[in-house]
Write a protein that holds these residues in place. Structure first.
Motif, mmCIF file in Angstrom:
data_model
loop_
_atom_site.group_PDB
_atom_site.id
_atom_site.type_symbol
_atom_site.label_atom_id
_atom_site.label_comp_id
_atom_site.label_asym_id
_atom_site.label_seq_id
_atom_site.Cartn_x
_atom_site.Cartn_y
_atom_site.Cartn_z
ATOM 1 N N CYS A 16 0.169 -7.585 11.263
ATOM 2 C CA CYS A 16 -0.979 -7.194 10.443
ATOM 3 C C CYS A 16 -2.067 -6.553 11.317
ATOM 4 C CB CYS A 16 -1.550 -8.416 9.736
ATOM 5 S SG CYS A 16 -0.310 -9.462 8.958
ATOM 6 N N VAL A 21 -0.622 -0.126 7.309
ATOM 7 C CA VAL A 21 0.099 -0.709 6.177
ATOM 8 C C VAL A 21 -0.166 0.171 4.966
ATOM 9 C CG1 VAL A 21 0.393 -2.760 4.747
ATOM 10 C CG2 VAL A 21 -0.135 -3.003 7.183
ATOM 11 N N MET A 46 -3.895 -0.715 3.382
ATOM 12 C CA MET A 46 -4.778 -1.865 3.506
ATOM 13 C C MET A 46 -5.943 -1.455 4.408
ATOM 14 S SD MET A 46 -3.406 -4.148 1.608
ATOM 15 C CE MET A 46 -4.529 -5.512 1.972
ATOM 16 N N ALA A 58 -7.283 -8.287 5.003
ATOM 17 C CA ALA A 58 -6.864 -9.524 4.330
ATOM 18 C C ALA A 58 -6.413 -10.596 5.312
ATOM 19 C CB ALA A 58 -5.719 -9.222 3.356
ATOM 20 N N CYS A 69 -2.383 -14.640 5.326
ATOM 21 C CA CYS A 69 -2.732 -13.484 4.493
ATOM 22 C C CYS A 69 -3.526 -13.945 3.280
ATOM 23 C CB CYS A 69 -1.440 -12.803 4.048
ATOM 24 S SG CYS A 69 -1.692 -11.463 2.872
ATOM 25 N N PRO A 76 1.547 -5.946 -0.309
ATOM 26 C CA PRO A 76 2.320 -4.749 -0.632
ATOM 27 C C PRO A 76 3.696 -4.729 0.047
ATOM 28 C CG PRO A 76 0.618 -4.220 0.958
ATOM 29 C CD PRO A 76 0.391 -5.657 0.563
HETATM 30 S S1 SF4 Z 1 -1.760 -7.675 3.275
HETATM 31 FE FE1 SF4 Z 1 -1.410 -9.633 4.263
HETATM 32 S S2 SF4 Z 1 0.660 -9.516 5.114
HETATM 33 FE FE2 SF4 Z 1 -0.020 -7.414 4.685
HETATM 34 S S3 SF4 Z 1 -0.943 -6.674 6.589
HETATM 35 FE FE3 SF4 Z 1 -2.574 -7.554 5.352
HETATM 36 S S4 SF4 Z 1 -2.780 -9.688 6.045
HETATM 37 FE FE4 SF4 Z 1 -0.776 -8.900 6.742
#
Ligand code: SF4
Ligand code: SF4
Length: 105
Positions: A16, A21, A46, A58, A69, A76
């Motif tokens: 993360c 992402v 993200m 997140a 998370c 996603p």
């Molecule tokens: S949404 Fe959650 S799992 Fe995905 S990169 Fe962010 S913290 Fe990590």
């Protein structure tokens, strides 16, 4: 796995903090507005991951562990695809000076 003692992700978060992402924009509809941003008309990501030193906004917002998370159930598709010990996990952990978990793959 949902116990921090048997889930290394809950105290890791390296994946993360290593990659952008990004995903088809419609996936963002399941996520809080303040955690995603548009990259192109069709792609969203993200917030925090479209950076030279990525860190998803997140990350650390969950209650299951220090690196949990905050949107785990709605995370996603790129997040769902990473598996403990796979190539992406290994690259991310190497980037953050952490040992490979290939033995858990
Ligand atoms: S949404 Fe959650 S799992 Fe995905 S990169 Fe962010 S913290 Fe990590
Ligand atoms: S999948 Fe790998 S890099 Fe990602 S949080 Fe889990 S152990 Fe860390």
């Amino acid at each position: 796995m949902n116990d921090i003692s048997d889930n290394p992700c809950l105290s890791c978060g390296a994946c993360c903090m290593s990659f952008r992402v990004s995903f088809y924009w419609a996936e963002a509809l399941a996520l809080p507005d303040d955690l995603t941003e548009r990259v192109t008309p069709h792609i969203a990501c993200m917030i925090g991951t479209n950076a030279a030193a990525p860190r998803c906004a997140a990350l650390g917002r969950g209650s299951a562990g220090p690196m949990a998370c905050g949107v785990y159930e709605a995370r996603p598709s790129p997040c769902r695809e990473v598996q403990i010990g796979d190539d992406k996990c290994t690259r991310a952990r190497e980037r953050h000076g952490l040992a490979s978990l290939r033995h858990m793959a």
